[in-house]
Design a protein around this motif. Sequence first.
Motif, PDB file in Angstrom:
ATOM      1  N   VAL A 205       0.697  -1.115   0.003  1.00 43.65           N
ATOM      2  CA  VAL A 205      -0.002   0.272  -0.230  1.00 43.65           C
ATOM      3  C   VAL A 205       0.917   1.032   0.002  1.00 43.65           C
ATOM      4  O   VAL A 205       1.760   1.403   0.778  1.00 43.65           O
ATOM      5  N   GLN A 206       0.551   2.245  -0.924  1.00 46.96           N
ATOM      6  CA  GLN A 206       1.588   3.213  -1.178  1.00 46.96           C
ATOM      7  C   GLN A 206       1.148   4.529  -0.029  1.00 46.96           C
ATOM      8  O   GLN A 206       0.920   5.545  -0.533  1.00 46.96           O
TER       9      GLN A 206
ATOM     10  N   VAL B 112      -2.214   3.561   7.699  1.00 51.74           N
ATOM     11  CA  VAL B 112      -2.962   2.237   7.343  1.00 51.74           C
ATOM     12  C   VAL B 112      -3.500   1.622   8.998  1.00 51.74           C
ATOM     13  O   VAL B 112      -4.496   1.480   9.121  1.00 51.74           O
TER      14      VAL B 112
ATOM     15  N   CYS C 270       5.185   3.552   2.467  1.00 48.91           N
ATOM     16  CA  CYS C 270       4.471   2.451   1.809  1.00 48.91           C
ATOM     17  C   CYS C 270       4.895   1.435   3.068  1.00 48.91           C
ATOM     18  O   CYS C 270       5.643   1.453   3.701  1.00 48.91           O
TER      19      CYS C 270
ATOM     20  N   SER D  72       0.236  -4.666   4.129  1.00 46.92           N
ATOM     21  CA  SER D  72      -0.850  -5.060   4.849  1.00 46.92           C
ATOM     22  C   SER D  72      -0.906  -6.513   4.613  1.00 46.92           C
ATOM     23  O   SER D  72      -0.718  -7.099   3.415  1.00 46.92           O
TER      24      SER D  72
ATOM     25  N   ALA E 225      -7.010   0.200   1.124  1.00 49.52           N
ATOM     26  CA  ALA E 225      -5.893   0.638   0.217  1.00 49.52           C
ATOM     27  C   ALA E 225      -6.331   2.083  -0.710  1.00 49.52           C
ATOM     28  O   ALA E 225      -5.695   3.147  -0.472  1.00 49.52           O
ATOM     29  N   ASN E 226      -7.253   1.795  -1.453  1.00 46.23           N
ATOM     30  CA  ASN E 226      -7.662   2.822  -2.341  1.00 46.23           C
ATOM     31  C   ASN E 226      -8.246   4.112  -1.485  1.00 46.23           C
ATOM     32  O   ASN E 226      -7.932   5.041  -2.014  1.00 46.23           O
TER      33      ASN E 226
ATOM     34  N   ILE F 280      -5.309   5.918  -0.064  1.00 46.70           N
ATOM     35  CA  ILE F 280      -4.520   6.357  -1.078  1.00 46.70           C
ATOM     36  C   ILE F 280      -5.164   7.924  -1.396  1.00 46.70           C
ATOM     37  O   ILE F 280      -4.646   8.910  -1.462  1.00 46.70           O
TER      38      ILE F 280
END
Length: 156
Positions: free
Chosen positions: A11-12, A18, A113, A116, A148-149, A152
């Motif tokens: 995951v960026q 997170v 970064c 997960s 994640a989306n 971000i």
Amino acid sequence: MLGSVSEEMEVQVSAKEVWELYGTHRLIKFVEEELTDVIHKLEIVQGDGGAGTILKITFPPGKSTFSSYKEKLIKIDNEKRVKEAEVIEGGYLDLGFTLYKVRFEVMEKSENCCISKFTIEYEIKEEAAANASMVSIKPLVNIMGIAANYLIKNKK
């Protein structure tokens, strides 16, 4: 019979961001709002979202083998970024499983970064061994991807 399945995703976003979602009760609201096709309702039956909290997970009709089950948050380690929950009533336990535990980990890769990782560990009675095929990491991978989306898009 013992078994486990796991999946991880890069995951960026920072591990801290997170974990701010996964390590807290924010995840309950997030899952309820974003995954209505997978989970109908997540409710805290007992506790405050920390270790020892009991959740009831209810599925939409026809979307799961069972209508609901209860799980207990057995570990939340903010330093190591690890959270574990174990089914304590209904669901998999009604199908011959004696243990069904989910672990979520966030591992820092760099400043922006992380990795997960979801792991399902289970134990099932020998006479119910055929039900082990019902164990699927796919719903958790779905949660990881959507989270994640979301993270971000809403990066701090």
